[in-house]
Design an enzyme around this catalytic site. Structure first.
Site, PDB file in Angstrom:
ATOM      1  N   SER A 228      23.624  80.388  15.826  1.00 27.28           N
ATOM      2  CA  SER A 228      24.476  79.559  16.681  1.00 27.28           C
ATOM      3  C   SER A 228      25.864  79.561  16.051  1.00 27.28           C
ATOM      4  CB  SER A 228      23.924  78.130  16.699  1.00 27.28           C
ATOM      5  OG  SER A 228      24.927  77.219  17.072  1.00 27.28           O
TER       6      SER A 228
ATOM      7  N   TYR B 101      20.718  71.800  11.346  1.00 27.79           N
ATOM      8  CA  TYR B 101      20.737  72.930  12.288  1.00 27.79           C
ATOM      9  C   TYR B 101      21.724  74.007  11.812  1.00 27.79           C
ATOM     10  CZ  TYR B 101      21.361  75.078  16.978  1.00 27.79           C
ATOM     11  OH  TYR B 101      21.432  75.936  18.046  1.00 27.79           O
TER      12      TYR B 101
ATOM     13  N   ALA C 115      22.789  74.566   8.805  1.00 27.62           N
ATOM     14  CA  ALA C 115      22.283  75.207   7.585  1.00 27.62           C
ATOM     15  C   ALA C 115      21.191  76.213   7.933  1.00 27.62           C
ATOM     16  CB  ALA C 115      21.741  74.156   6.622  1.00 27.62           C
TER      17      ALA C 115
ATOM     18  N   LYS D   5      20.878  77.800  10.773  1.00 32.11           N
ATOM     19  CA  LYS D   5      21.466  78.929  11.495  1.00 32.11           C
ATOM     20  C   LYS D   5      22.237  79.855  10.548  1.00 32.11           C
ATOM     21  CE  LYS D   5      19.989  78.082  15.665  1.00 32.11           C
ATOM     22  NZ  LYS D   5      18.815  78.863  16.129  1.00 32.11           N
TER      23      LYS D   5
ATOM     24  N   ARG E  91      18.614  72.996  28.559  1.00 34.49           N
ATOM     25  CA  ARG E  91      18.324  71.578  28.281  1.00 34.49           C
ATOM     26  C   ARG E  91      18.725  71.210  26.840  1.00 34.49           C
ATOM     27  NH1 ARG E  91      12.457  70.577  26.204  1.00 34.49           N
ATOM     28  NH2 ARG E  91      12.562  72.020  24.467  1.00 34.49           N
TER      29      ARG E  91
HETATM   30  N1  LIG Z   1      21.940  77.222  24.662  1.00 34.92           N
HETATM   31  C1  LIG Z   1      22.951  77.412  23.821  1.00 34.92           C
HETATM   32  O1  LIG Z   1      24.140  77.340  24.169  1.00 34.92           O
HETATM   33  C2  LIG Z   1      22.674  77.718  22.387  1.00 34.92           C
HETATM   34  C3  LIG Z   1      23.770  77.710  21.504  1.00 34.92           C
HETATM   35  C4  LIG Z   1      23.553  78.059  20.182  1.00 34.92           C
HETATM   36  C5  LIG Z   1      22.289  78.420  19.760  1.00 34.92           C
HETATM   37  N2  LIG Z   1      21.231  78.401  20.641  1.00 34.92           N
HETATM   38  C6  LIG Z   1      19.933  78.809  20.124  1.00 34.92           C
HETATM   39  O2  LIG Z   1      19.296  79.633  21.072  1.00 34.92           O
HETATM   40  C7  LIG Z   1      17.883  79.425  21.029  1.00 34.92           C
HETATM   41  C8  LIG Z   1      17.370  79.055  22.415  1.00 34.92           C
HETATM   42  O3  LIG Z   1      17.973  77.847  22.834  1.00 34.92           O
HETATM   43  P1  LIG Z   1      17.861  77.284  24.335  1.00 34.92           P
HETATM   44  O4  LIG Z   1      19.201  76.739  24.661  1.00 34.92           O
HETATM   45  O5  LIG Z   1      17.230  78.272  25.214  1.00 34.92           O
HETATM   46  O6  LIG Z   1      16.884  76.033  24.084  1.00 34.92           O
HETATM   47  P2  LIG Z   1      15.767  75.363  25.030  1.00 34.92           P
HETATM   48  O7  LIG Z   1      15.576  73.992  24.507  1.00 34.92           O
HETATM   49  O8  LIG Z   1      16.133  75.524  26.470  1.00 34.92           O
HETATM   50  O9  LIG Z   1      14.472  76.243  24.760  1.00 34.92           O
HETATM   51  C9  LIG Z   1      13.894  76.286  23.492  1.00 34.92           C
HETATM   52  C10 LIG Z   1      12.411  76.542  23.650  1.00 34.92           C
HETATM   53  O10 LIG Z   1      11.851  76.636  22.320  1.00 34.92           O
HETATM   54  C11 LIG Z   1      10.597  76.006  22.337  1.00 34.92           C
HETATM   55  N3  LIG Z   1      10.226  75.591  20.995  1.00 34.92           N
HETATM   56  C12 LIG Z   1      10.680  74.515  20.301  1.00 34.92           C
HETATM   57  N4  LIG Z   1      10.066  74.416  19.126  1.00 34.92           N
HETATM   58  C13 LIG Z   1       9.198  75.457  19.044  1.00 34.92           C
HETATM   59  C14 LIG Z   1       8.286  75.885  18.066  1.00 34.92           C
HETATM   60  N5  LIG Z   1       8.138  75.200  16.929  1.00 34.92           N
HETATM   61  N6  LIG Z   1       7.569  77.015  18.292  1.00 34.92           N
HETATM   62  C15 LIG Z   1       7.726  77.705  19.442  1.00 34.92           C
HETATM   63  N7  LIG Z   1       8.572  77.324  20.438  1.00 34.92           N
HETATM   64  C16 LIG Z   1       9.300  76.209  20.237  1.00 34.92           C
HETATM   65  C17 LIG Z   1      10.786  74.815  23.270  1.00 34.92           C
HETATM   66  O11 LIG Z   1       9.536  74.319  23.753  1.00 34.92           O
HETATM   67  C18 LIG Z   1      11.671  75.402  24.358  1.00 34.92           C
HETATM   68  O12 LIG Z   1      10.893  75.896  25.444  1.00 34.92           O
HETATM   69  C19 LIG Z   1      17.665  78.336  19.975  1.00 34.92           C
HETATM   70  O13 LIG Z   1      17.372  78.928  18.744  1.00 34.92           O
HETATM   71  C20 LIG Z   1      18.994  77.646  19.903  1.00 34.92           C
HETATM   72  O14 LIG Z   1      19.189  77.022  18.653  1.00 34.92           O
HETATM   73  C21 LIG Z   1      21.401  78.045  21.934  1.00 34.92           C
END
Ligand SMILES: NC(=O)c1ccc[n+]([C@@H]2O[C@H](COP(=O)([O-])OP(=O)(O)OC[C@H]3O[C@@H](n4cnc5c(N)ncnc54)[C@H](O)[C@@H]3O)[C@@H](O)[C@H]2O)c1
Length: 320
Positions: A150, A162, A164, A166, A197
């Site tokens: 991220s 988070y 740390a 990442k 979400r």
């Molecule tokens: N959406 C963004 O703008 C954004 C920005 C920076 C980083 N990220 C990173 O991208 C990735 C995806 O994020 P997203 O926005 O799609 O999130 P999201 O919340 O929409 O989806 C994350 C999914 O991961 C699942 N999950 C959580 N803990 C878990 C576990 N222990 N084992 C298996 N599955 C698990 C959840 O049930 C969920 O379905 C994450 O690593 C997030 O940190 C997203």
């Protein structure tokens, strides 16, 4: 179809970015294992089974997919998953680590559980899958790993756990890329920006509205924030990095959002002090050389408040 005959694990595949990646890899012919226990945004247990939904959608479209409800932070369960795929299907070609949760607090309020939980899901979860998969990928001399960091790796207020994790994932990725350099294995990392979400919460929307009403954002800027940047925009670049054709790209960090992809590089030397004589800087030399040479004119990571004012009402107002 560019991934016909490939086996792929996508963690966090039930929602958001992971779901879009799982759908696209399956559309390109990969057999996808969707790992997702269906937890809440902060990792709380729920009755939801989004992994079942994405698997059903893939199968409805004629693709191949299986659901796994285990948490990525369980080393043994992830080992069973990877080893089972290799036992039954001969190989594991692709791992995309998208699972993620948030537990946000300032460091002085964050509990040990909140720190451990986020590190376990993100950093340890990534390591678990990479460890088990790379053991097989080395033997097969083939593998494609895409990790998820991220922009928070640069430091993020209220998210030190988070950020740390990442930052650790970026270093993990670069290490795996170096360790697998001689094999046809690649390991890259994505810093995405998409409305899911995780990111588009009611609090985020209310904050934008507040900023607009307070005149801190123009109408044009506010309206731009209202354009939905769906997670589907992240999937194509991730899919590209899982193809055999991307063999030369490893250890890279890509920022991806709707309509934009750019690379990051970090680790380059920025400024230096050199000691010509015995190599030993004295404290007195540094008292002068650090502010006057090393740091002089350097863009600060955070603009600091004059200590004479620190903690005063004036300083608090400035940093509010
Ligand atoms: N959406 C963004 O703008 C954004 C920005 C920076 C980083 N990220 C990173 O991208 C990735 C995806 O994020 P997203 O926005 O799609 O999130 P999201 O919340 O929409 O989806 C994350 C999914 O991961 C699942 N999950 C959580 N803990 C878990 C576990 N222990 N084992 C298996 N599955 C698990 C959840 O049930 C969920 O379905 C994450 O690593 C997030 O940190 C997203």
């Amino acid at each position: 179809m560019k991934l016909q005959g490939r086996t792929a694990i996508v963690t966090g595949a039930g929602r958001g970015i992971g779901r879009e990646v799982a759908l696209l890899l399956a559309e390109e012919g990969a057999h996808v294992w969707a790992v997702d226990p269906g937890v809440g945004r902060g990792g709380e247990e729920t009755e939801d089974r989004p992994a079942d939904e994405v698997v059903a959608e893939i199968r409805d479209r004629g693709g191949k997919a299986e659901a796994c409800y285990d948490t990525v932070s369980d080393f043994d369960k992830m080992g069973e998953l990877v080893n089972g795929i290799v036992r039954d299907h001969g190989k594991i070609d692709i791992v995309v680590n998208t699972a993620g949760v948030l537990r946000e607090r300032m460091i002085w309020n964050m509990t040990e559980d909140e720190f451990d939980m986020v590190i376990n899901v993100h950093l340890k979860g990534h390591w678990n899958l990479c460890h088990h998969a790379v053991r097989h990928m080395r033997k097969a001399n083939y593998g494609r790993i895409v990790n998820f960091a991220s922009d928070a790796f640069k430091g993020s207020v209220g998210q030190c756990n988070y950020a740390a994790a990442k930052g650790g994932i970026i270093s993990l990725t670069r290490s795996i890329a170096k360790e697998t350099q001689r094999n046809d294995i690649t390991c890259n990392v994505i810093c995405p920006a998409a409305d899911t979400r995780m990111t588009l919460t009611e609090a985020v929307k209310a904050n934008r509205q507040r900023k607009y009403e307070a005149g801190l954002m123009t109408k044009e800027q506010y309206e731009r924030t209202m354009i939905f940047r769906g997670p589907e925009h992240i999937a194509p670049m991730v899919a590209y990095l899982t193809t055999p054709e991307s063999w030369a790209i490893s250890g890279q960090n890509f920022h991806i959002e709707m309509g934009k992809i750019h690379t990051y590089y970090y680790g380059e030397e920025q400024r230096g002090l050199v000691h010509g004589a015995d190599g030993m800087f004295t404290l007195d030399e540094l008292m002068s050389a650090v502010p006057n040479s090393l740091m002089n004119g350097l863009e600060p990571i955070v603009p600091k408040t004059d200590p004479a004012l620190a903690g005063s009402e004036d300083a608090k107002a400035k940093s509010a």
